[in-house]
Design an enzyme around this catalytic site. Structure first.
Site, PDB file in Angstrom:
ATOM      1  CG  ASP A 167      77.123  47.223  26.769  1.00  0.00           C
ATOM      2  OD1 ASP A 167      78.010  48.023  26.423  1.00  0.00           O
ATOM      3  OD2 ASP A 167      76.087  47.022  26.100  1.00  0.00           O
ATOM      4  CG  ASP A 168      75.524  44.606  31.209  1.00  0.00           C
ATOM      5  OD1 ASP A 168      74.908  45.582  30.763  1.00  0.00           O
ATOM      6  OD2 ASP A 168      75.298  43.439  30.857  1.00  0.00           O
ATOM      7  CG  HIS A 205      74.329  49.874  29.587  1.00  0.00           C
ATOM      8  ND1 HIS A 205      73.642  49.810  28.392  1.00  0.00           N
ATOM      9  CD2 HIS A 205      74.369  48.583  30.043  1.00  0.00           C
ATOM     10  CE1 HIS A 205      73.296  48.547  28.152  1.00  0.00           C
ATOM     11  NE2 HIS A 205      73.709  47.792  29.143  1.00  0.00           N
ATOM     12  CG  HIS A 246      70.753  46.213  32.399  1.00  0.00           C
ATOM     13  ND1 HIS A 246      69.942  45.442  31.612  1.00  0.00           N
ATOM     14  CD2 HIS A 246      71.925  46.320  31.731  1.00  0.00           C
ATOM     15  CE1 HIS A 246      70.615  45.086  30.518  1.00  0.00           C
ATOM     16  NE2 HIS A 246      71.815  45.623  30.567  1.00  0.00           N
ATOM     17  CG  HIS A 303      78.403  41.979  28.310  1.00  0.00           C
ATOM     18  ND1 HIS A 303      78.306  41.337  27.092  1.00  0.00           N
ATOM     19  CD2 HIS A 303      77.295  42.751  28.426  1.00  0.00           C
ATOM     20  CE1 HIS A 303      77.176  41.702  26.503  1.00  0.00           C
ATOM     21  NE2 HIS A 303      76.535  42.558  27.287  1.00  0.00           N
TER      22      HIS A 303
HETATM   23 ZN    ZN Z   1      73.428  45.680  29.233  1.00  0.00          ZN
END
Ligand code: ZN
Length: 434
Positions: free
Chosen positions: A248-249, A298, A302, A389
């Site tokens: 993620d991210d 995603h 955020h 991540h």
């Molecule tokens: Zn995230």
């Protein structure tokens, strides 16, 4: 604050510009979750000292103020959120336009606090420019009457006329927020300055051709090239154990190395990316697809999505879908909610497969590579989805150990959609009950 920021180095390539104008650029990302607060921050480091120092100190101030104000609110039953996002644009190969967007939400506020800060940097002059560098003093009167009339007509439902008179005068200081491209100058006002807060941040555009400018801007022809992508064909074995690594991210500057290593190991993963990073990492994204990995959505920047209105929710999803498609010709079919939080509104409105996880490596928290490796390999079973991540170097280092261990344990590493496909295949292949 230095200690907690993660610095990603990468090369920013402006499509269609000459080779000499490739911009060295970095991005600072911070995603933080605590008992009382959620923080999602992205801001650029351009390599131009004056500009970077200004942006960094501003962001640091906002971050510190937010923490001071909200970190100890343990009496609230809901977390408070800070989100900082930015846009970066190079105009005429010389002017860097940066908008920093700040969003603060908390149940102690009547409305979320949403505002922006703009920066324009002149590369050749090595300085931050203000409206004074663009509009001549003798034209300020005319400029001001144009701005005023445009605001009144565009925002007639929420304009505050008394404020307008007070705030907008034929003075440069009336226009702290602006930027421009090669056609227009854009003037912004944060909520509550000249309009009621429900109009959010307001802006109007004024054609540059209306004024005899102090700077020269020539029109550029931008050519966006799209590479054809050949995706590897892969054969899934429904009889072999499967596991899905998810990141993620990102993307970040570690992502490309992770993808290369996975490819070397004939393995793939799923990358739940943030829309605002996609254009910057378009080469990484293309490689991701070419090597058979899956890209998931995603959100754009955020935001805590269980808190946003339906309109903003859809914008967060759609903007990310479009930018990924625009850059790579790839349409994500999966979505992972920010902070893993999901509600009914999201389930009803998100037209993508919502994917959570069942193993959290906590790589955002644990500094030790071995600890991350243990969490990702110890109690894993067929069909698990592992959360990581790709924004940390330690995660890249952990991957170098995790993949061989999982393969040794007899797993095939697949994407989340392949995981679903395998489950479907297994159901189909089940011997009929007699
Ligand atoms: Zn995230």
């Amino acid at each position: 604050m230095q200690k907690i920021w993660i610095l990603f180095f990468f090369t920013f390539i402006i499509v269609g510009c000459s080779k000499t104008n490739n911009q060295e650029n970095n991005i600072n990302t911070l995603i933080e979750e605590d008992k009382n607060i959620l923080i999602g921050i992205n801001y650029p480091i351009t390599g131009f000292n004056t500009l970077d120092r200004l942006i960094e100190s501003e962001v640091e101030k906002i971050y510190n103020d937010f923490k001071e104000e909200y970190e100890s609110f343990s009496t609230l039953n809901e977390k408070s959120e800070l989100n900082i996002d930015y846009t970066y644009e190079l105009i005429n190969e010389n002017y860097i336009n940066i908008c920093i967007n700040v969003f603060i939400n908390s149940s102690v506020l009547d409305n979320p606090n949403n505002y922006m800060i703009t920066y324009i940097y002149d590369i050749s002059q090595k300085k931050i420019i203000t409206l004074k560098d663009i509009i001549k003093e003798e034209q300020l009167e005319e400029f001001t009457s144009l701005v005023t009339s445009k605001i009144i007509s565009k925002y007639n439902t929420c304009v505050l006329l008394d404020n307008l008179k007070k705030e907008i005068n034929a003075e440069y200081k009336s226009y702290p927020l602006f930027n421009f491209d090669d056609e227009n100058i854009y003037i912004y006002f944060n909520p509550n300055i000249v309009t009621a807060s429900y109009c959010d941040i307001v802006y109007i555009s004024i054609p540059l051709s209306s004024f005899d400018l102090k700077i020269v801007l020539k029109k550029e022809n931008k050519i966006v090239s799209k590479e054809e992508l050949i995706t590897k064909v892969k054969v899934l074995d429904p009889n072999k154990k499967v596991i899905a690594l998810t990141f993620d991210d990102g993307p970040s500057n570690y992502t490309s190395k992770i993808i290369d290593y996975l490819n070397e190991q004939e393995s793939v993963a799923t990358f739940f990316v943030l829309g605002n990073k996609v254009a910057i990492y378009d080469k990484t994204m293309k490689k991701m697809i070419a090597y058979g990995n899956e890209i998931g959505n995603h959100s754009y920047n955020h935001k805590w999505l269980t808190k946003v209105k339906e309109e903003e929710l859809l914008l967060q999803i759609d903007k990310t879908q479009s930018i990924i498609y625009e850059m790579t010709n790839y349409k994500p079919i999966t979505f992972r909610p920010t902070y893993g939080s999901l509600n009914k509104k999201m389930k009803e409105n998100i037209n993508l497969d919502i994917v959570l996880w069942n193993i959290d490596t906590m790589d955002w928290k644990y500094k030790s590579v071995d600890k991350i490796v243990t969490r990702a390999t110890k109690n894993v079973k067929d069909g698990d989805i592992i959360l990581m991540h790709d924004t940390y170097e330690r995660t890249y280092k952990a991957i170098l150990k995790i993949v061989p261990i999982l393969k040794e344990k007899g797993f095939q590493l697949v994407t989340v959609s392949e995981l679903k496909e395998i489950n479907f295949l297994r159901n189909q292949l089940k011997p009929e009950a007699s």
